[in-house]
Scaffold this motif. Structure first.
Motif, PDB file in Angstrom:
ATOM      1  N   SER A  58     -84.378 -83.093  33.294  1.00 37.34           N
ATOM      2  CA  SER A  58     -83.948 -83.788  32.297  1.00 37.34           C
ATOM      3  C   SER A  58     -83.201 -85.040  32.645  1.00 37.34           C
ATOM      4  O   SER A  58     -83.229 -86.158  31.832  1.00 37.34           O
ATOM      5  CB  SER A  58     -82.947 -82.940  31.405  1.00 37.34           C
ATOM      6  OG  SER A  58     -83.605 -81.775  30.739  1.00 37.34           O
ATOM      7  N   ALA A  59     -82.450 -84.929  33.751  1.00 36.66           N
ATOM      8  CA  ALA A  59     -81.214 -85.939  34.231  1.00 36.66           C
ATOM      9  C   ALA A  59     -82.309 -87.194  34.759  1.00 36.66           C
ATOM     10  O   ALA A  59     -81.993 -88.439  34.481  1.00 36.66           O
ATOM     11  CB  ALA A  59     -80.587 -85.666  35.249  1.00 36.66           C
ATOM     12  N   GLN A  60     -83.317 -86.829  35.446  1.00 35.91           N
ATOM     13  CA  GLN A  60     -84.095 -87.765  36.022  1.00 35.91           C
ATOM     14  C   GLN A  60     -84.873 -88.431  35.015  1.00 35.91           C
ATOM     15  O   GLN A  60     -84.762 -89.867  35.075  1.00 35.91           O
ATOM     16  CB  GLN A  60     -85.059 -87.166  36.670  1.00 35.91           C
ATOM     17  CG  GLN A  60     -84.732 -86.805  38.241  1.00 35.91           C
ATOM     18  CD  GLN A  60     -85.607 -85.791  38.986  1.00 35.91           C
ATOM     19  OE1 GLN A  60     -86.573 -85.092  38.589  1.00 35.91           O
ATOM     20  NE2 GLN A  60     -85.590 -86.007  40.531  1.00 35.91           N
ATOM     21  N   MET A  61     -85.196 -87.974  33.907  1.00 32.43           N
ATOM     22  CA  MET A  61     -85.664 -88.673  32.688  1.00 32.43           C
ATOM     23  C   MET A  61     -84.856 -89.552  31.760  1.00 32.43           C
ATOM     24  O   MET A  61     -85.321 -90.701  31.697  1.00 32.43           O
ATOM     25  CB  MET A  61     -86.452 -87.493  31.872  1.00 32.43           C
ATOM     26  CG  MET A  61     -87.624 -86.866  32.081  1.00 32.43           C
ATOM     27  SD  MET A  61     -88.123 -85.578  31.133  1.00 32.43           S
ATOM     28  CE  MET A  61     -88.334 -86.257  29.488  1.00 32.43           C
ATOM     29  N   ILE A  62     -83.800 -88.986  31.940  1.00 29.98           N
ATOM     30  CA  ILE A  62     -82.654 -89.824  31.126  1.00 29.98           C
ATOM     31  C   ILE A  62     -82.533 -91.070  31.919  1.00 29.98           C
ATOM     32  O   ILE A  62     -82.373 -92.315  31.591  1.00 29.98           O
ATOM     33  CB  ILE A  62     -81.323 -88.968  31.250  1.00 29.98           C
ATOM     34  CG1 ILE A  62     -81.490 -88.093  29.830  1.00 29.98           C
ATOM     35  CG2 ILE A  62     -80.172 -89.985  30.839  1.00 29.98           C
ATOM     36  CD1 ILE A  62     -80.266 -86.965  30.040  1.00 29.98           C
ATOM     37  N   LEU A  63     -82.117 -91.040  33.321  1.00 29.44           N
ATOM     38  CA  LEU A  63     -81.837 -92.147  34.197  1.00 29.44           C
ATOM     39  C   LEU A  63     -83.112 -93.278  34.247  1.00 29.44           C
ATOM     40  O   LEU A  63     -82.885 -94.302  34.522  1.00 29.44           O
ATOM     41  CB  LEU A  63     -81.427 -91.694  35.672  1.00 29.44           C
ATOM     42  CG  LEU A  63     -80.113 -91.064  35.463  1.00 29.44           C
ATOM     43  CD1 LEU A  63     -79.743 -90.500  37.007  1.00 29.44           C
ATOM     44  CD2 LEU A  63     -79.010 -91.723  34.884  1.00 29.44           C
ATOM     45  N   ASP A  64     -84.453 -92.657  34.259  1.00 26.47           N
ATOM     46  CA  ASP A  64     -85.672 -93.445  34.266  1.00 26.47           C
ATOM     47  C   ASP A  64     -85.827 -94.152  33.096  1.00 26.47           C
ATOM     48  O   ASP A  64     -86.440 -95.048  32.833  1.00 26.47           O
ATOM     49  CB  ASP A  64     -86.645 -92.577  34.523  1.00 26.47           C
ATOM     50  CG  ASP A  64     -86.702 -91.898  36.042  1.00 26.47           C
ATOM     51  OD1 ASP A  64     -85.940 -92.651  36.714  1.00 26.47           O
ATOM     52  OD2 ASP A  64     -87.598 -91.021  36.355  1.00 26.47           O
ATOM     53  N   THR A  65     -85.306 -93.750  32.058  1.00 24.85           N
ATOM     54  CA  THR A  65     -85.397 -94.398  30.520  1.00 24.85           C
ATOM     55  C   THR A  65     -84.529 -95.617  30.601  1.00 24.85           C
ATOM     56  O   THR A  65     -83.323 -95.421  30.728  1.00 24.85           O
ATOM     57  CB  THR A  65     -85.099 -93.555  29.428  1.00 24.85           C
ATOM     58  OG1 THR A  65     -85.822 -92.293  29.593  1.00 24.85           O
ATOM     59  CG2 THR A  65     -85.135 -94.131  28.152  1.00 24.85           C
ATOM     60  N   PRO A  66     -85.341 -96.795  30.280  1.00 23.04           N
ATOM     61  CA  PRO A  66     -84.464 -97.981  30.289  1.00 23.04           C
ATOM     62  C   PRO A  66     -83.136 -98.033  29.065  1.00 23.04           C
ATOM     63  O   PRO A  66     -83.559 -97.419  28.036  1.00 23.04           O
ATOM     64  CB  PRO A  66     -85.350 -99.231  29.824  1.00 23.04           C
ATOM     65  CG  PRO A  66     -86.499 -98.542  30.084  1.00 23.04           C
ATOM     66  CD  PRO A  66     -86.645 -97.108  30.266  1.00 23.04           C
ATOM     67  N   VAL A  67     -82.262 -98.613  29.457  1.00 26.20           N
ATOM     68  CA  VAL A  67     -81.164 -98.670  28.475  1.00 26.20           C
ATOM     69  C   VAL A  67     -81.601 -99.708  27.363  1.00 26.20           C
ATOM     70  O   VAL A  67     -81.843-100.718  27.603  1.00 26.20           O
ATOM     71  CB  VAL A  67     -79.612 -99.072  29.104  1.00 26.20           C
ATOM     72  CG1 VAL A  67     -78.723 -99.187  28.175  1.00 26.20           C
ATOM     73  CG2 VAL A  67     -79.246 -98.236  30.285  1.00 26.20           C
ATOM     74  N   SER A  68     -81.296 -99.318  26.111  1.00 25.91           N
ATOM     75  CA  SER A  68     -81.748-100.330  24.847  1.00 25.91           C
ATOM     76  C   SER A  68     -80.385-100.839  24.689  1.00 25.91           C
ATOM     77  O   SER A  68     -79.423-100.780  24.944  1.00 25.91           O
ATOM     78  CB  SER A  68     -81.933 -99.352  23.794  1.00 25.91           C
ATOM     79  OG  SER A  68     -81.108 -99.261  22.548  1.00 25.91           O
ATOM     80  N   SER A  69     -80.807-102.297  24.302  1.00 25.23           N
ATOM     81  CA  SER A  69     -79.713-103.185  24.029  1.00 25.23           C
ATOM     82  C   SER A  69     -79.440-103.367  22.548  1.00 25.23           C
ATOM     83  O   SER A  69     -78.872-104.154  21.942  1.00 25.23           O
ATOM     84  CB  SER A  69     -80.086-104.562  24.434  1.00 25.23           C
ATOM     85  OG  SER A  69     -81.148-105.106  23.949  1.00 25.23           O
ATOM     86  N   GLU A  70     -79.794-102.084  21.847  1.00 26.33           N
ATOM     87  CA  GLU A  70     -79.488-102.077  20.210  1.00 26.33           C
ATOM     88  C   GLU A  70     -77.981-101.960  19.934  1.00 26.33           C
ATOM     89  O   GLU A  70     -77.299-101.124  20.573  1.00 26.33           O
ATOM     90  CB  GLU A  70     -80.386-100.999  19.729  1.00 26.33           C
ATOM     91  CG  GLU A  70     -81.637-101.164  19.883  1.00 26.33           C
ATOM     92  CD  GLU A  70     -82.525-100.273  19.068  1.00 26.33           C
ATOM     93  OE1 GLU A  70     -82.087 -99.338  18.497  1.00 26.33           O
ATOM     94  OE2 GLU A  70     -83.630-100.193  19.304  1.00 26.33           O
TER      95      GLU A  70
END
Length: 70
Positions: A58-70
Motif C-alpha cells: 500500500s505504501a509503495q502504491m501511495i508513493l508511486d501515485t503523483p501528487v495532484s495539484s487540486e
C-alpha cells in the motif's frame, strides 16, 4: 517487522513522503536521519522511510501515485 519502502537523499524529502503515507493511514518511521547538518545525510545509505511489512504494498502504491495539484 519494518521494511524499507523508499530511501531519500534528505530528511526533508523523507518527511514529506511520511506525511503522505500517514495521511492515508499508513504508519511510517524515518531511519538514518542523524545528520549534524539538517536535511543532508552523512552515511552510506540515504534516509530510509520504513513501514510495517503488511503495509509495504500500500505504501509503495501511495508513493508511486503523483501528487495532484487540486
Amino acid at each position: 517487522m519494518l521494511k524499507i519502502v523508499e530511501e531519500f537523499n534528505s530528511e526533508i524529502e523523507a518527511e514529506i513522503a511520511r506525511g503522505r503515507l500517514e495521511s492515508e493511514g499508513v504508519v511510517a518511521v524515518i531511519m538514518n536521519s542523524n545528520s549534524p547538518y539538517p536535511g543532508i545525510t552523512m552515511g552510506r545509505h540515504g534516509v530510509q522511510l520504513m513501514v510495517n511489512d503488511y503495509d509495504l504494498e500500500s505504501a509503495q502504491m501511495i508513493l508511486d501515485t503523483p501528487v495532484s495539484s487540486e
